[in-house]
Motif scaffolding. Structure first.
Motif, PDB file in Angstrom:
ATOM      1  N   ARG A 168       0.671  -1.252  -0.195  1.00  0.00           N
ATOM      2  CA  ARG A 168       0.029  -0.114  -0.012  1.00  0.00           C
ATOM      3  C   ARG A 168       0.904   1.238   0.134  1.00  0.00           C
ATOM      4  O   ARG A 168       2.129   1.295   0.646  1.00  0.00           O
ATOM      5  CB  ARG A 168      -0.934   0.147   1.109  1.00  0.00           C
ATOM      6  N   GLY A 169       0.500   2.218  -0.766  1.00  0.00           N
ATOM      7  CA  GLY A 169       0.964   3.646  -0.575  1.00  0.00           C
ATOM      8  C   GLY A 169       2.325   3.662  -1.511  1.00  0.00           C
ATOM      9  O   GLY A 169       2.852   4.918  -1.726  1.00  0.00           O
ATOM     10  N   HIS A 170       2.117   2.932  -2.857  1.00  0.00           N
ATOM     11  CA  HIS A 170       3.059   3.049  -4.118  1.00  0.00           C
ATOM     12  C   HIS A 170       2.554   3.249  -5.312  1.00  0.00           C
ATOM     13  O   HIS A 170       3.161   3.218  -6.403  1.00  0.00           O
ATOM     14  CB  HIS A 170       3.990   1.947  -3.863  1.00  0.00           C
ATOM     15  N   GLY A 171       1.095   3.892  -5.214  1.00  0.00           N
ATOM     16  CA  GLY A 171       0.693   4.261  -6.496  1.00  0.00           C
ATOM     17  C   GLY A 171       0.154   3.227  -7.286  1.00  0.00           C
ATOM     18  O   GLY A 171       0.046   3.406  -8.516  1.00  0.00           O
ATOM     19  N   ASP A 207      -3.227   4.976  -0.947  1.00  0.00           N
ATOM     20  CA  ASP A 207      -2.209   4.358  -1.665  1.00  0.00           C
ATOM     21  C   ASP A 207      -1.224   5.584  -2.200  1.00  0.00           C
ATOM     22  O   ASP A 207      -0.470   5.548  -3.275  1.00  0.00           O
ATOM     23  CB  ASP A 207      -3.019   3.980  -3.161  1.00  0.00           C
ATOM     24  N   ASP A 208      -1.072   6.636  -1.576  1.00  0.00           N
ATOM     25  CA  ASP A 208      -0.273   7.883  -1.829  1.00  0.00           C
ATOM     26  C   ASP A 208       1.035   7.671  -0.869  1.00  0.00           C
ATOM     27  O   ASP A 208       2.031   8.071  -1.515  1.00  0.00           O
ATOM     28  CB  ASP A 208      -0.831   9.090  -1.501  1.00  0.00           C
ATOM     29  N   VAL A 209       0.945   7.310   0.229  1.00  0.00           N
ATOM     30  CA  VAL A 209       2.142   6.787   1.111  1.00  0.00           C
ATOM     31  C   VAL A 209       2.216   5.795   1.594  1.00  0.00           C
ATOM     32  O   VAL A 209       1.148   5.310   2.239  1.00  0.00           O
ATOM     33  CB  VAL A 209       2.273   8.360   2.143  1.00  0.00           C
ATOM     34  N   PRO A 210       3.386   5.016   1.864  1.00  0.00           N
ATOM     35  CA  PRO A 210       3.574   3.702   2.501  1.00  0.00           C
ATOM     36  C   PRO A 210       2.973   3.943   4.046  1.00  0.00           C
ATOM     37  O   PRO A 210       3.190   5.142   4.630  1.00  0.00           O
ATOM     38  CB  PRO A 210       4.890   3.507   2.506  1.00  0.00           C
ATOM     39  N   VAL A 211       2.458   2.872   4.456  1.00  0.00           N
ATOM     40  CA  VAL A 211       1.706   2.813   5.917  1.00  0.00           C
ATOM     41  C   VAL A 211       2.790   3.310   6.876  1.00  0.00           C
ATOM     42  O   VAL A 211       2.403   4.007   7.750  1.00  0.00           O
ATOM     43  CB  VAL A 211       1.142   1.508   6.290  1.00  0.00           C
ATOM     44  N   VAL A 257      -0.384  10.683   9.465  1.00  0.00           N
ATOM     45  CA  VAL A 257      -2.007  10.968   9.734  1.00  0.00           C
ATOM     46  C   VAL A 257      -2.911   9.879   8.938  1.00  0.00           C
ATOM     47  O   VAL A 257      -2.372   9.670   7.920  1.00  0.00           O
ATOM     48  CB  VAL A 257      -2.295  12.342   9.717  1.00  0.00           C
ATOM     49  N   TRP A 258      -4.264   9.819   9.493  1.00  0.00           N
ATOM     50  CA  TRP A 258      -5.176   9.116   8.549  1.00  0.00           C
ATOM     51  C   TRP A 258      -5.716  10.020   7.603  1.00  0.00           C
ATOM     52  O   TRP A 258      -5.951  11.238   7.996  1.00  0.00           O
ATOM     53  CB  TRP A 258      -6.101   8.430   9.442  1.00  0.00           C
ATOM     54  N   ARG A 259      -5.924   9.707   6.371  1.00  0.00           N
ATOM     55  CA  ARG A 259      -6.480  10.556   5.137  1.00  0.00           C
ATOM     56  C   ARG A 259      -7.034   9.651   4.388  1.00  0.00           C
ATOM     57  O   ARG A 259      -7.058   8.535   4.317  1.00  0.00           O
ATOM     58  CB  ARG A 259      -5.268  11.163   4.663  1.00  0.00           C
ATOM     59  N   GLY A 260      -7.911  10.527   3.596  1.00  0.00           N
ATOM     60  CA  GLY A 260      -8.865   9.598   2.486  1.00  0.00           C
ATOM     61  C   GLY A 260     -10.001   9.210   2.996  1.00  0.00           C
ATOM     62  O   GLY A 260     -10.472   9.718   4.220  1.00  0.00           O
ATOM     63  N   HIS A 261     -10.629   8.316   2.283  1.00  0.00           N
ATOM     64  CA  HIS A 261     -11.684   7.483   2.764  1.00  0.00           C
ATOM     65  C   HIS A 261     -11.541   6.929   4.427  1.00  0.00           C
ATOM     66  O   HIS A 261     -10.730   6.335   4.409  1.00  0.00           O
ATOM     67  CB  HIS A 261     -12.128   6.375   1.874  1.00  0.00           C
TER      68      HIS A 261
END
Length: 654
Positions: free
Chosen positions: A240-243, A258-262, A267-271
């Motif tokens: 997760r986090g690698h586009g 899927d924008d930043v590795p866990v 911070v939590w973001r998105g859905h």
């Protein structure tokens, strides 16, 4: 002493009747010795707030959910796959299978809690319909992979195939831990094996647009002793986090996390639900693989998200477009989304972090969210629900369609069903297992975390049983009386959580005088014996709560809480002719208790008559009239029960 180390399957169960370990009959069981939650048979609720919700859940909500899924054809989708008739229009969203699985999970927990021949029969019939739709290689989904349908794994962004599989695995976890292996567990094992074969390290390098498979694999791996499932969960978390996923129009990769590795995110973001399910799975992986860095990452995300992106109710998610988190301090009351499922998922993360660290703040947030999000969603009859949970309703909700699907984000009136009906089944599985979050054991220490009348019989790690009876009217009253029923005859400890809001709490322990206890833990330690009594007195007088000044949307406002309950003002309780927007609170006058709510002193401030043009002027406009008024506040979890109303939690001050 009675040995409660095993829990016998109820006679009506359709398994071989083998005894299962009561200490592992709960949603989360870390694999290493240490802190654990209590099993479903180690805690029995008596009459009270949560016992009533559980009873309504079992009596009404299960049947309600099953009826709607049958009526809408979501269950018939399994029959179509089994019968080879999928070349027709398929009813329901692509993730409708998951609602069936969440209901099966709820049934499994309820059968472990109480046992019921009728429910057992319903469960078995439903499992057979699901099992009949499983492909020869273990794949199971009613939307992909069959005649007239898109190919398997052809839409990882929106298809929810792995998401549905994750919920099936969680249902199997509930069953195997409460009744042993059965048909559902067999089906789930084959699903998990197929996922591992497909997505292994040298296999398909994909992830699901909606996290859930991670937590399902991790917990099933624990339940069945299968490390391959844990490893696959780890692979999904690390990918997760690698586009990897293709962005959805108008939604960035952050929507999928899927924008930043866990392990790099702050911070939590998105859905919101996706972010929280992923975090729960990441904690499981961190604990199972002894990955301190991954655990630290989720802890860091929890801290900032709670500090800056969480509502007073414990609700998470301030944006409607992506059902997601907003920026820091973006917490508008009237646009609060606070999806019920996000409240459930928040509890999943906090519980795992508590078990991993023992930090009291996680149990504090769980209590806040339980009372003010999870308990708010279902109507008192268990047959209608809130999807979103705003803290300010400007217009009284319109009557919902009582015999049709309703838009999922409409606030103001609980709806019997939604076109995306994830919340009713999520509430059902949470209420059925709620008491497994009420206490924990570590060594010879029993900790009471959530307060409800009933009995706790915990098998201690050092052997023997510490059993207590809890008498309380909490949350209506703050007195928690704990009587020892059985003890192992050596030094043990009984700990009680003192919530962060409970300044001025006191404790009476055997052989001790009344003493003050600060927020955190109150403890009675020694050779406790049957008949010993510990009394914790938590101050539940109504109190004013002020928002951080960086929360622009409620600057100049104040809220009122009472114990763990957030209170609100409804238009139902205002005199005729008084509008909610004209009310101001006088913070110099302390609120006073009233039944399970409070009364605050305020004023009605009527503005001058409207004038043409923009709603602004060069100077403050004086009020035409100002009259003092008592404002009755009710628990937020009960709002809109009497009639559709306008409502607000944060009230403007004079």
């Amino acid at each position: 002493m009675t040995d409660h180390a095993t829990l016998t399957t109820p006679p009506a169960a359709g398994t071989a009747g083998a005894a299962v370990d009561a200490r592992r009959a709960c949603p989360v069981v870390p694999p290493t010795p240490g802190r654990r939650g209590l099993g479903i048979g180690e805690v029995r609720l008596a009459d009270g707030f949560w016992a009533k919700l559980q009873e309504t859940n079992a009596r009404a909500t299960f049947e309600h959910c099953l009826t709607w899924m049958e009526r809408l054809g979501w269950l018939a989708n399994f029959d179509a796959v089994a019968g080879g008739t999928t070349d027709r229009e398929r009813p329901g969203w692509q993730f409708s299978d998951s609602e069936v699985y969440k209901l099966l999970e709820a049934m499994a927990w309820e059968l472990g809690r109480a046992g019921d021949p009728g429910l057992e029969a319903t469960y078995e019939r439903l499992v057979e319909r699901v099992a009949a739709a499983q492909d020869a290689d273990g794949y199971l989904n009613t939307c992909f992979g069959h005649a007239g349908q898109a190919a398997r794994w052809s839409d990882l962004e929106r298809g929810h195939e792995l998401y549905c599989a994750g919920h099936l695995l969680q249902a199997a976890v509930a069953r195997v831990r409460t009744a042993g292996e059965d048909r559902l567990v067999e089906v789930a094992r084959r699903v998990a094996d197929q996922v591992c074969d497909e997505f292994r390290a040298d296999g398909r390098q994909g992830i699901c647009g909606h996290p859930e498979i991670e937590v399902g694999l991790a917990e099933l791996g624990r339940a069945l002793g299968e490390p391959r499932y844990t490893e696959q969960a780890r692979l999904f978390v690390e990918r997760r986090g690698h586009g990897t996923l293709t962005p959805i129009p108008l939604l960035s990769p952050a929507y999928f996390q899927d924008d930043v590795p866990v392990r790099e995110a702050d911070v939590w973001r998105g859905h919101a639900v996706r972010a929280l399910y992923l975090a729960a799975g990441a904690v499981d992986v961190a604990v199972d693989t002894d990955d301190a860095g991954l655990l630290d990452a989720v802890t860091r995300q929890w801290e900032r998200s709670v500090e800056r992106r969480t509502y007073l109710t414990g609700g998470m998610g301030s944006r409607h477009q992506d059902e997601g988190f907003g920026d820091d301090w973006e917490l508008p009351s009237d646009r609060a989304y606070c999806e019920t499922c996000a409240g459930v998922a928040s509890g999943m993360v906090s519980w795992r972090l508590y078990l991993a660290t023992g930090d009291v703040r996680y149990a504090d947030l769980m209590e806040r969210t339980f009372y003010n999000v999870v308990a708010t969603s279902p109507r008192s009859d268990g047959r209608a629900f809130f999807y979103a949970n705003p803290l300010h309703q400007r217009v009284a909700g319109q009557d919902v369609e009582p015999d049709a699907e309703n838009p999922r984000a409409e606030g103001g009136v609980r709806a019997p069903w939604f076109d995306v009906s994830c919340c009713p089944t999520n509430v059902a599985r949470t209420l059925a297992s709620w008491h497994t979050y009420a206490a924990s054991v570590e060594g010879d220490e029993l900790t009471l975390l959530q307060y409800a009348a009933g009995e706790v019989r915990a098998t201690l790690d050092g052997g023997g049983e510490l059993a207590v009876r809890v008498d309380t009217r909490y949350p209506d009253d703050g007195v928690v009386r704990v009587e020892v029923l059985d003890a192992p005859g050596r030094e043990v400890a009984l700990r009680l959580r003192v919530p962060a809001w409970a300044h001025g709490a006191t404790l009476v322990a055997p052989g001790q005088d009344v003493r003050p206890v600060a927020p955190g833990w109150a403890e009675a330690r020694g050779a406790l014996a049957p008949g010993d009594v510990v009394v914790l007195d938590l101050p539940t007088a109504p109190r004013l709560t002020w928002p951080d000044p960086r929360v622009d949307a409620v600057r100049g406002c104040v809220a009122v809480e009472r114990g763990p309950l957030v209170l609100c003002l409804e238009s139902t309780d205002l005199p005729d002719g008084v509008a909610l927007e004209d009310v101001r609170v006088d913070p110099a006058v302390a609120p006073r208790p009233e039944e399970d709510g409070a009364v605050v002193r305020g004023s009605v401030v009527r503005p001058r008559a409207g004038r043409p043009g923009l709603p602004y002027s060069g100077a403050p406009e004086p009020a035409v009239a100002r009259e003092e008024i008592d404002l009755p506040l009710v628990p937020y979890h009960r709002w809109a029960e009497r009639e559709p109303s306008t409502m607000r939690v944060f009230l403007p001050t004079l």
